[in-house]
Design a protein around this motif. Structure first.
Motif, PDB file in Angstrom:
ATOM      1  N   SER A  83       0.864  -1.175   0.000  1.00  0.00           N
ATOM      2  CA  SER A  83       0.000   0.000   0.000  1.00  0.00           C
ATOM      3  C   SER A  83       0.905   1.230   0.000  1.00  0.00           C
ATOM      4  N   MET A 143       4.596   0.856   1.284  1.00  0.00           N
ATOM      5  CA  MET A 143       4.593   0.031   2.495  1.00  0.00           C
ATOM      6  C   MET A 143       4.421  -1.427   2.076  1.00  0.00           C
ATOM      7  N   LYS A 146       2.013  -4.433   3.686  1.00  0.00           N
ATOM      8  CA  LYS A 146       0.996  -3.795   4.525  1.00  0.00           C
ATOM      9  C   LYS A 146      -0.224  -3.470   3.673  1.00  0.00           C
ATOM     10  N   LYS A 147      -1.216  -4.323   3.794  1.00  0.00           N
ATOM     11  CA  LYS A 147      -2.457  -4.092   3.061  1.00  0.00           C
ATOM     12  C   LYS A 147      -3.303  -3.050   3.777  1.00  0.00           C
ATOM     13  N   GLU A 148      -4.257  -2.510   3.074  1.00  0.00           N
ATOM     14  CA  GLU A 148      -5.177  -1.527   3.638  1.00  0.00           C
ATOM     15  C   GLU A 148      -6.256  -2.230   4.441  1.00  0.00           C
TER      16      GLU A 148
END
Length: 151
Positions: A83, A143, A146-148
């Motif tokens: 992300s 990022m 790092k998923k939303e």
């Protein structure tokens, strides 16, 4: 506009899904209209709730759509499990945002593994006449892993 190859073949669906999570964009009435590798376009109709004391669309709102357009342009080039987050931007308001709607065009200038440099231009459209009202340069942080949030 430079030609970039997306790392995620499903980038467009991922970017649209991410935009749908942006309650701030929903609040002001912004719509993500174009999603291409390294480029996005956001449209924002004029409504009284987003104007300032002269009747122009507020500069803070102009900054919001510039930030999102350029940020999503960067997001088109990230991996599916990454992300993005804005690190900084510099916005020049070069004319009043005096239009029936605004169009923010974001594009990637230099992609990188950790940082992506972008820019955006925002145009005020009135009676089919387009006036450049803002120019922005931005740094985006990728990022990795790092998923939303999903809701």
């Amino acid at each position: 506009m430079a030609q970039f190859q997306p790392r995620d073949p499903e980038y467009a669906a991922r970017v649209h899904a991410s935009f749908a999570l942006q309650h701030a964009m929903e609040l002001i009435g912004a719509r993500l209209m174009v999603v291409e590798p390294g480029f996005t376009e956001i449209h924002l109709p004029l409504k009284p709730e987003i104007t300032q004391q002269h009747g122009y669309i507020h500069g803070g709102v102009v900054g919001m759509i510039a930030d999102s357009a350029a940020g999503y342009a960067a997001n088109t080039l990230t991996a599916a499990d990454a992300s993005v987050l804005t690190v900084e931007y510099k916005l020049n308001l070069v004319a009043p945002a005096d239009g029936q709607h605004l169009v923010a065009r974001g594009e990637v200038i230099k992609p990188g593994r950790t940082l992506i440099i972008t820019r955006a231009e925002v145009f005020a459209i009135r009676d089919e006449r387009s006036t450049l009202c803002a120019i922005m340069q931005q740094t985006i942080m990728v990022m990795h892993g790092k998923k939303e949030r999903t809701a």
